[in-house]
Write a protein that holds these residues in place. Structure first.
Motif, PDB file in Angstrom:
ATOM      1  N   UNK A  99       0.819  -1.211   0.000  1.00 56.18           N
ATOM      2  CA  UNK A  99       0.000   0.000   0.000  1.00 56.18           C
ATOM      3  C   UNK A  99       0.853   1.261   0.000  1.00 56.18           C
ATOM      4  N   UNK A 100       1.951   1.264  -0.728  1.00 56.94           N
ATOM      5  CA  UNK A 100       2.934   2.340  -0.692  1.00 56.94           C
ATOM      6  C   UNK A 100       2.391   3.744  -0.804  1.00 56.94           C
ATOM      7  N   UNK A 129       6.573   6.904   5.021  1.00 50.29           N
ATOM      8  CA  UNK A 129       6.744   6.512   6.421  1.00 50.29           C
ATOM      9  C   UNK A 129       7.905   5.533   6.559  1.00 50.29           C
ATOM     10  N   UNK A 130       7.981   4.568   5.672  1.00 48.39           N
ATOM     11  CA  UNK A 130       9.058   3.584   5.719  1.00 48.39           C
ATOM     12  C   UNK A 130      10.426   4.253   5.565  1.00 48.39           C
ATOM     13  N   UNK A 131      10.545   5.184   4.629  1.00 44.50           N
ATOM     14  CA  UNK A 131      11.809   5.894   4.416  1.00 44.50           C
ATOM     15  C   UNK A 131      12.187   6.668   5.675  1.00 44.50           C
ATOM     16  N   UNK A 140      13.041   4.223   8.706  1.00 45.05           N
ATOM     17  CA  UNK A 140      14.346   3.579   8.504  1.00 45.05           C
ATOM     18  C   UNK A 140      15.489   4.571   8.684  1.00 45.05           C
ATOM     19  N   UNK A 141      15.345   5.768   8.130  1.00 49.69           N
ATOM     20  CA  UNK A 141      16.413   6.764   8.240  1.00 49.69           C
ATOM     21  C   UNK A 141      16.661   7.147   9.700  1.00 49.69           C
ATOM     22  N   UNK A 142      15.603   7.388  10.461  1.00 47.37           N
ATOM     23  CA  UNK A 142      15.783   7.744  11.869  1.00 47.37           C
ATOM     24  C   UNK A 142      16.322   6.563  12.662  1.00 47.37           C
ATOM     25  N   UNK A 155      20.267   9.670   5.557  1.00 50.24           N
ATOM     26  CA  UNK A 155      20.203   8.208   5.659  1.00 50.24           C
ATOM     27  C   UNK A 155      19.177   7.576   4.719  1.00 50.24           C
ATOM     28  N   UNK A 156      18.648   8.333   3.793  1.00 54.84           N
ATOM     29  CA  UNK A 156      17.647   7.832   2.834  1.00 54.84           C
ATOM     30  C   UNK A 156      18.191   6.593   2.120  1.00 54.84           C
ATOM     31  N   UNK A 157      17.363   5.573   2.026  1.00 57.59           N
ATOM     32  CA  UNK A 157      17.749   4.353   1.336  1.00 57.59           C
ATOM     33  C   UNK A 157      18.485   3.342   2.195  1.00 57.59           C
ATOM     34  N   UNK A 158      18.846   3.727   3.405  1.00 55.55           N
ATOM     35  CA  UNK A 158      19.516   2.795   4.310  1.00 55.55           C
ATOM     36  C   UNK A 158      18.473   2.117   5.203  1.00 55.55           C
ATOM     37  N   UNK A 159      18.792   0.935   5.637  1.00 54.23           N
ATOM     38  CA  UNK A 159      17.899   0.228   6.553  1.00 54.23           C
ATOM     39  C   UNK A 159      18.654  -0.097   7.835  1.00 54.23           C
ATOM     40  N   UNK A 160      17.945  -0.065   8.952  1.00 52.66           N
ATOM     41  CA  UNK A 160      18.613  -0.357  10.224  1.00 52.66           C
ATOM     42  C   UNK A 160      19.010  -1.821  10.310  1.00 52.66           C
TER      43      UNK A 160
END
Length: 143
Positions: A5-6, A23-25, A28-30, A123-128
């Motif tokens: 549901x992007x 929200x996902x971006x 993940x960035x934070x 940090x856009x595009x990175x995942x924890x």
């Protein structure tokens, strides 16, 4: 949810609507920023702010980073807030303008909501990193 549901609204208030993809971006960035500040899994992160979209993103990011949220009221006394931070041994603090004025934490300890946009760009595009949640069963599921 973001994959299915992007473009659907995940969060909204009177002025802003955030899609699941956005929200996902942000989460993940934070979460990556929190892990950069303190890489220890399971450490505590104070969250001293009024309810807002940023508050909701912050709570999700704390959990995505594998950390323990410590919600704090920005309307508590400075003495009580400092005592709670000491008692819970928070390694990091997320604050809005009200929380920052109340606690007056230094930049090494606190992330201000006003910095979130810059952190998302950084940090856009990175995942924890995902860490085990203490589940000792033979199968481990990722969040």
């Amino acid at each position: 949810m973001a994959e299915q549901h992007g473009q659907a609204a995940a969060l909204e208030n009177d002025h802003t609507q955030v899609t699941y993809a956005e929200l996902l971006v942000s989460v993940n960035a934070l979460a990556v920023a929190l892990q950069s500040k303190d890489p220890t899994p399971g450490s505590r992160v104070g969250l001293c702010a009024e309810q807002s979209l940023e508050y909701q993103v912050s709570m999700l990011a704390i959990l995505a980073a594998g950390k323990i949220p410590v919600p704090l009221s920005p309307y508590g006394s400075t003495e009580n807030l400092h005592q709670m931070l000491n008692d819970t041994q928070c390694s990091t603090l997320l604050v809005d303008e009200i929380g920052q004025k109340k606690i007056n934490a230094d930049d090494d300890f606190a992330i201000l909501f006003s910095q979130l946009e810059g952190l998302v760009l950084t940090y856009r595009g990175q995942t924890p990193e995902r860490h085990a949640t203490g589940n000792t069963s033979s199968t481990t599921q990722e969040a």
